[in-house]
Design a protein around this motif. Structure first.
Motif, PDB file in Angstrom:
ATOM      1  N   SER A   1      33.633  40.310  36.299  1.00 31.46           N
ATOM      2  CA  SER A   1      32.255  40.561  36.595  1.00 31.46           C
ATOM      3  C   SER A   1      32.070  41.900  37.581  1.00 31.46           C
ATOM      4  CB  SER A   1      31.508  39.283  37.008  1.00 31.46           C
ATOM      5  OG  SER A   1      31.981  38.919  38.333  1.00 31.46           O
ATOM      6  N   ASP A   2      33.138  42.247  38.018  1.00 30.39           N
ATOM      7  CA  ASP A   2      33.203  43.241  39.137  1.00 30.39           C
ATOM      8  C   ASP A   2      33.274  44.634  38.413  1.00 30.39           C
ATOM      9  OD1 ASP A   2      33.275  44.691  41.351  1.00 30.39           O
ATOM     10  OD2 ASP A   2      35.236  43.865  42.103  1.00 30.39           O
ATOM     11  N   PRO A   3      32.178  45.326  38.409  1.00 29.26           N
ATOM     12  CA  PRO A   3      32.444  46.992  38.198  1.00 29.26           C
ATOM     13  C   PRO A   3      33.343  47.721  38.787  1.00 29.26           C
ATOM     14  CG  PRO A   3      30.231  46.277  38.309  1.00 29.26           C
ATOM     15  CD  PRO A   3      30.746  45.128  38.878  1.00 29.26           C
ATOM     16  N   GLY A   4      33.423  47.337  40.084  1.00 27.29           N
ATOM     17  CA  GLY A   4      34.445  48.237  40.997  1.00 27.29           C
ATOM     18  C   GLY A   4      35.786  47.950  40.422  1.00 27.29           C
ATOM     19  N   ALA A   5      36.100  46.721  39.943  1.00 24.70           N
ATOM     20  CA  ALA A   5      37.523  46.511  39.753  1.00 24.70           C
ATOM     21  C   ALA A   5      37.985  47.165  38.201  1.00 24.70           C
ATOM     22  CB  ALA A   5      37.763  44.999  39.157  1.00 24.70           C
ATOM     23  N   PHE A   6      36.859  47.214  37.480  1.00 27.52           N
ATOM     24  CA  PHE A   6      37.150  48.337  36.275  1.00 27.52           C
ATOM     25  C   PHE A   6      36.950  49.608  36.768  1.00 27.52           C
ATOM     26  CE2 PHE A   6      36.230  44.219  34.504  1.00 27.52           C
ATOM     27  CZ  PHE A   6      36.552  44.434  33.391  1.00 27.52           C
ATOM     28  N   GLU A   7      36.568  50.201  37.902  1.00 24.37           N
ATOM     29  CA  GLU A   7      36.780  51.569  38.206  1.00 24.37           C
ATOM     30  C   GLU A   7      37.996  51.733  38.807  1.00 24.37           C
ATOM     31  OE1 GLU A   7      33.616  52.146  40.961  1.00 24.37           O
ATOM     32  OE2 GLU A   7      32.054  52.006  39.733  1.00 24.37           O
ATOM     33  N   ALA A   8      38.423  50.686  39.446  1.00 29.79           N
ATOM     34  CA  ALA A   8      40.004  50.868  40.024  1.00 29.79           C
ATOM     35  C   ALA A   8      40.930  50.845  38.849  1.00 29.79           C
ATOM     36  CB  ALA A   8      40.217  49.573  40.821  1.00 29.79           C
ATOM     37  N   LEU A   9      40.721  50.035  37.779  1.00 32.26           N
ATOM     38  CA  LEU A   9      41.495  50.146  36.527  1.00 32.26           C
ATOM     39  C   LEU A   9      41.597  51.484  35.968  1.00 32.26           C
ATOM     40  CD1 LEU A   9      43.246  48.913  34.166  1.00 32.26           C
ATOM     41  CD2 LEU A   9      41.222  48.216  33.407  1.00 32.26           C
ATOM     42  N   ALA A  10      40.382  52.142  36.084  1.00 29.65           N
ATOM     43  CA  ALA A  10      40.188  53.718  35.295  1.00 29.65           C
ATOM     44  C   ALA A  10      40.920  54.583  36.183  1.00 29.65           C
ATOM     45  CB  ALA A  10      38.738  54.124  35.291  1.00 29.65           C
TER      46      ALA A  10
ATOM     47  N   ASP B   1      69.379  48.041  32.913  1.00 27.52           N
ATOM     48  CA  ASP B   1      69.000  49.162  32.721  1.00 27.52           C
ATOM     49  C   ASP B   1      67.765  49.190  31.997  1.00 27.52           C
ATOM     50  OD1 ASP B   1      70.429  48.848  30.395  1.00 27.52           O
ATOM     51  OD2 ASP B   1      70.725  50.640  29.841  1.00 27.52           O
ATOM     52  N   VAL B   2      67.683  48.492  30.788  1.00 24.71           N
ATOM     53  CA  VAL B   2      66.287  48.507  30.157  1.00 24.71           C
ATOM     54  C   VAL B   2      64.954  47.844  31.011  1.00 24.71           C
ATOM     55  CG1 VAL B   2      65.013  47.592  28.183  1.00 24.71           C
ATOM     56  CG2 VAL B   2      67.411  48.275  27.750  1.00 24.71           C
ATOM     57  N   TRP B   3      65.556  47.151  31.799  1.00 28.53           N
ATOM     58  CA  TRP B   3      64.559  46.431  32.576  1.00 28.53           C
ATOM     59  C   TRP B   3      64.162  47.317  33.995  1.00 28.53           C
ATOM     60  CZ3 TRP B   3      60.797  43.235  32.911  1.00 28.53           C
ATOM     61  CH2 TRP B   3      60.137  43.094  34.440  1.00 28.53           C
ATOM     62  N   ARG B   4      64.808  47.770  34.455  1.00 32.21           N
ATOM     63  CA  ARG B   4      64.720  48.774  35.297  1.00 32.21           C
ATOM     64  C   ARG B   4      63.703  50.026  34.802  1.00 32.21           C
ATOM     65  NH1 ARG B   4      70.176  48.655  37.088  1.00 32.21           N
ATOM     66  NH2 ARG B   4      70.431  50.685  36.183  1.00 32.21           N
ATOM     67  N   HIS B   5      64.053  50.490  33.804  1.00 30.73           N
ATOM     68  CA  HIS B   5      63.317  51.787  33.116  1.00 30.73           C
ATOM     69  C   HIS B   5      61.889  51.147  33.062  1.00 30.73           C
ATOM     70  CE1 HIS B   5      62.509  55.396  31.355  1.00 30.73           C
ATOM     71  NE2 HIS B   5      61.806  54.688  30.490  1.00 30.73           N
ATOM     72  N   LEU B   6      61.760  49.755  32.369  1.00 30.85           N
ATOM     73  CA  LEU B   6      60.469  49.147  31.792  1.00 30.85           C
ATOM     74  C   LEU B   6      59.628  49.014  33.233  1.00 30.85           C
ATOM     75  CD1 LEU B   6      58.857  48.305  29.682  1.00 30.85           C
ATOM     76  CD2 LEU B   6      59.732  46.092  29.732  1.00 30.85           C
ATOM     77  N   ALA B   7      60.483  48.407  34.023  1.00 27.75           N
ATOM     78  CA  ALA B   7      59.608  47.871  35.497  1.00 27.75           C
ATOM     79  C   ALA B   7      58.883  49.127  36.120  1.00 27.75           C
ATOM     80  CB  ALA B   7      60.600  47.282  36.383  1.00 27.75           C
ATOM     81  N   GLU B   8      59.558  50.451  36.215  1.00 23.57           N
ATOM     82  CA  GLU B   8      58.770  51.378  36.777  1.00 23.57           C
ATOM     83  C   GLU B   8      57.456  51.811  36.172  1.00 23.57           C
ATOM     84  OE1 GLU B   8      61.486  54.763  35.869  1.00 23.57           O
ATOM     85  OE2 GLU B   8      63.075  54.031  37.420  1.00 23.57           O
ATOM     86  N   GLY B   9      57.004  51.218  35.109  1.00 20.32           N
ATOM     87  CA  GLY B   9      55.943  51.413  34.545  1.00 20.32           C
ATOM     88  C   GLY B   9      54.914  50.261  34.584  1.00 20.32           C
ATOM     89  N   ILE B  10      55.533  49.345  35.116  1.00 21.10           N
ATOM     90  CA  ILE B  10      54.547  48.143  35.281  1.00 21.10           C
ATOM     91  C   ILE B  10      53.764  48.219  36.636  1.00 21.10           C
ATOM     92  CG2 ILE B  10      54.699  45.385  35.313  1.00 21.10           C
ATOM     93  CD1 ILE B  10      57.098  45.351  33.698  1.00 21.10           C
ATOM     94  N   HIS B  11      52.285  47.700  36.356  1.00 20.37           N
ATOM     95  CA  HIS B  11      51.438  48.031  37.431  1.00 20.37           C
ATOM     96  C   HIS B  11      50.400  46.920  37.343  1.00 20.37           C
ATOM     97  CE1 HIS B  11      52.531  52.073  38.888  1.00 20.37           C
ATOM     98  NE2 HIS B  11      53.183  52.210  37.476  1.00 20.37           N
ATOM     99  N   PHE B  12      49.739  46.699  38.387  1.00 20.06           N
ATOM    100  CA  PHE B  12      48.892  45.490  38.758  1.00 20.06           C
ATOM    101  C   PHE B  12      47.541  45.899  39.068  1.00 20.06           C
ATOM    102  CE2 PHE B  12      46.819  41.744  40.349  1.00 20.06           C
ATOM    103  CZ  PHE B  12      46.729  40.871  39.062  1.00 20.06           C
ATOM    104  N   VAL B  13      46.315  45.593  38.737  1.00 17.61           N
ATOM    105  CA  VAL B  13      45.025  45.726  39.152  1.00 17.61           C
ATOM    106  C   VAL B  13      44.233  44.352  39.157  1.00 17.61           C
ATOM    107  CG1 VAL B  13      42.773  46.934  38.846  1.00 17.61           C
ATOM    108  CG2 VAL B  13      45.008  48.201  38.056  1.00 17.61           C
ATOM    109  N   PRO B  14      44.119  44.211  40.836  1.00 12.70           N
ATOM    110  CA  PRO B  14      43.240  42.977  40.614  1.00 12.70           C
ATOM    111  C   PRO B  14      41.860  42.971  40.565  1.00 12.70           C
ATOM    112  CG  PRO B  14      43.802  43.775  42.917  1.00 12.70           C
ATOM    113  CD  PRO B  14      44.477  44.556  41.648  1.00 12.70           C
ATOM    114  N   GLY B  15      41.229  41.814  40.167  1.00  9.74           N
ATOM    115  CA  GLY B  15      39.621  41.959  39.989  1.00  9.74           C
ATOM    116  C   GLY B  15      39.129  40.693  39.169  1.00  9.74           C
ATOM    117  N   GLU B  16      37.948  40.685  39.089  1.00 14.87           N
ATOM    118  CA  GLU B  16      36.957  39.872  38.457  1.00 14.87           C
ATOM    119  C   GLU B  16      36.620  40.516  37.104  1.00 14.87           C
ATOM    120  OE1 GLU B  16      36.075  36.634  39.201  1.00 14.87           O
ATOM    121  OE2 GLU B  16      36.729  36.384  41.147  1.00 14.87           O
TER     122      GLU B  16
END
Length: 524
Positions: free
Chosen positions: A123-132, A106-121
């Motif tokens: 050196s890539d400003p676009g990746a940081f805009e996606a992060l924002a 139950d703890v893992w399921r609740h924590l996993a709901e808030g786990i996300h991923f943003v791919p990028g380099e």
């Protein structure tokens, strides 16, 4: 008065006893644990060993202990074509393998709901805009309130690039009522000049109070217990000075080699890797004056004072030792020498063992040497602070009664058997007066039912809460480099470096360093 002020209790015979607030204790009632507020932790370097083995399990352990808010979110950033589920699986595997607390679905399921991923380099400003954009979405869906901590679990060469990208994407700018923090892993530069340059780079984006420099040793329970031992017990303070202490030994010994760290370790060495941060921080905590409180500023101020008072002996050839581990036997297994490790140049002069004698030029410690040593491929793994006291000025016993009697000692064991040992002389049972050294031992595992949290649990929680006493500030970093730089420069002028057998106790030059002072290292 209130919870943080003096309390008046009725003592015997109706007397009133004033009990002052203990600055070493959290100001809240221990039944009310510190819990982080709404926030997001952005983790750069999610594919590395630190993230998999320490950070991700620590995040789960905090959640399992109820110390993270319901909407807590974790965002991974890396150069991988992952979806959110891919990162969740990586986190799941890390938690199952390395978490300290039991796995609860139950703890893992609740924590996993808030786990996300943003791919990028980086050196890539676009990746940081996606992060924002991803962080703004979490503010709306998870109620994280614009509070972001950026953990740079990446090689130091990428620090400037990442913090500048965070600034360009507007992620370093705090909105009203929100906070932004950046977490930097050691090493904080490779010498004084690079440490200042790194600090200037980070300071252009984040103010000092938003910069958290991680030295995971400071998160260990036994390291924090140095302060409790010294300042919560009156019995030690009267003898914690040059009138009673003969010398202090601070040791971090490892029984492993460099493993797969050749790319990082060669050219860095044991002194930069361990003495500049871990051991000098242990020295500061051992030698500092009592702080006025346990606040970040008070503790840091006293540590800075003692580091600024550290003196290096003028003849470094007599006050330092270094070496490289050679081939040998470790735990019944034949192991390679440092120069035979994959990725290490055959002519490398990087030390895997370093020892240095330091003195502190103040009234409390004048004339008391502090011996610091660290090494790889030694006989066993141990980290400890040993305070050895002067011998009794007169013994009313015959020499045969006390022939083997050593010095009284107080040893703080940081790892692996966390605790404290006091060594003193005691009479051997029998009809004759024979005195022998005995040990009185306190072990964390036997004295407390609570298991000790991992260092990264405490430090991550402190970052999310904004509590900085256990994080060195820039002044301490620079003072540490001022101490170590002359040592490293001295070694750079030497062509020869001693070899020592794996599974042993270090190079002969380290024993000679102590023997010149009529002393010897504590046996590992």
């Amino acid at each position: 008065m209130g919870r943080n002020g003096p309390r008046h209790d009725a003592g015997r015979e109706g007397r009133h006893v004033t009990i002052a607030h203990n600055p070493l204790r959290d100001p809240r009632d221990k039944r009310l644990p510190r819990v982080a507020g709404p926030c997001v932790l952005v983790l750069f370097g999610v594919t590395g060993d630190l993230s998999r083995k320490k950070l991700l399990p620590a995040i789960y352990d905090l959640a399992n202990r109820g110390l993270l808010p319901p909407g807590f979110s974790l965002v991974g950033f890396a150069r991988r074509a992952w979806e959110h589920e891919d990162f969740r699986q990586i986190a799941y595997d890390s938690v199952k393998q390395y978490a300290r607390t039991p796995f609860r679905e139950d703890v893992w399921r609740h924590l996993a709901e808030g786990i996300h991923f943003v791919p990028g380099e980086f050196s890539d400003p676009g990746a940081f805009e996606a992060l924002a954009m991803a962080l703004k979405e979490l503010d709306q869906t998870r109620g994280t309130g614009g509070n972001y901590a950026f953990y740079l679990s990446i090689p130091p060469k990428f620090f400037p690039q990442v913090v500048e990208q965070l600034q360009s994407a507007g992620l370093a700018d705090r909105s009203e009522g929100a906070w932004r923090r950046v977490v930097i892993e050691k090493p904080f530069g490779h010498d004084l000049a690079s440490a200042i340059e790194l600090n200037d780079t980070v300071h252009r984006v984040f103010p000092e109070e938003s910069i958290f420099r991680i030295d995971h040793y400071l998160g260990k329970e036994t390291v924090q217990n140095i302060l409790a031992l010294r300042f919560a017990n009156e019995m030690f303070e009267p003898i914690w000075n040059r009138s009673y202490v003969d010398h202090v030994q601070i040791t971090m010994a490892e029984d492993i080699g460099i493993g797969g760290r050749a790319g990082y370790y060669d050219g860095i060495g044991a002194a930069r890797d361990v003495i500049q941060n871990h051991l000098l921080q242990l020295l500061a905590l051992t030698a500092m004056e009592p702080p006025t409180s346990f606040s970040a500023e008070a503790v840091r101020a006293e540590k800075a004072k003692v580091l600024s008072a550290v003196r290096i002996p003028s003849d470094l050839s007599l006050a330092t030792a270094r070496g490289q581990y050679a081939a040998g036997w470790q735990g019944g297994v034949k192991v390679r020498g440092y120069l035979e490790e994959e990725g290490i140049p055959a002519d490398s002069r990087t030390e895997t063992y370093a020892a240095v004698k330091l003195e502190i030029g103040n009234r409390r410690w004048a004339g008391v040497p502090f011996y610091l040593r660290t090494g790889k491929r030694l006989s066993r793994r141990v980290t400890e602070v040993a305070v050895l006291f002067q011998r009794a000025p007169h013994l009313p016993f015959s020499e045969t009664d006390t022939e083997e009697l050593g010095q009284n000692a107080l040893v703080i064991r940081v790892q692996p058997d966390e605790g404290i040992t006091v060594r003193f002389g005691s009479k051997v049972p029998g009809s004759s007066m024979e005195v022998r050294d005995v040990n009185m031992d306190f072990a964390y595992g036997e004295s407390f039912t609570e298991s000790s949290p991992e260092a990264y649990e405490r430090l991550l929680l402190d970052v999310l809460i904004g509590d900085p006493p256990l994080f060195p500030r820039q002044e301490e970093v620079e003072l540490s480099w001022r101490i170590l730089d002359p040592v490293v420069e001295h070694w750079s002028r030497q062509r020869r470096i001693d070899q020592y057998k794996s599974g042993g106790y270090g190079p002969d030059s380290a024993d000679e360093l102590m023997a010149r002072d009529g002393r010897a290292w504590r046996r590992l």
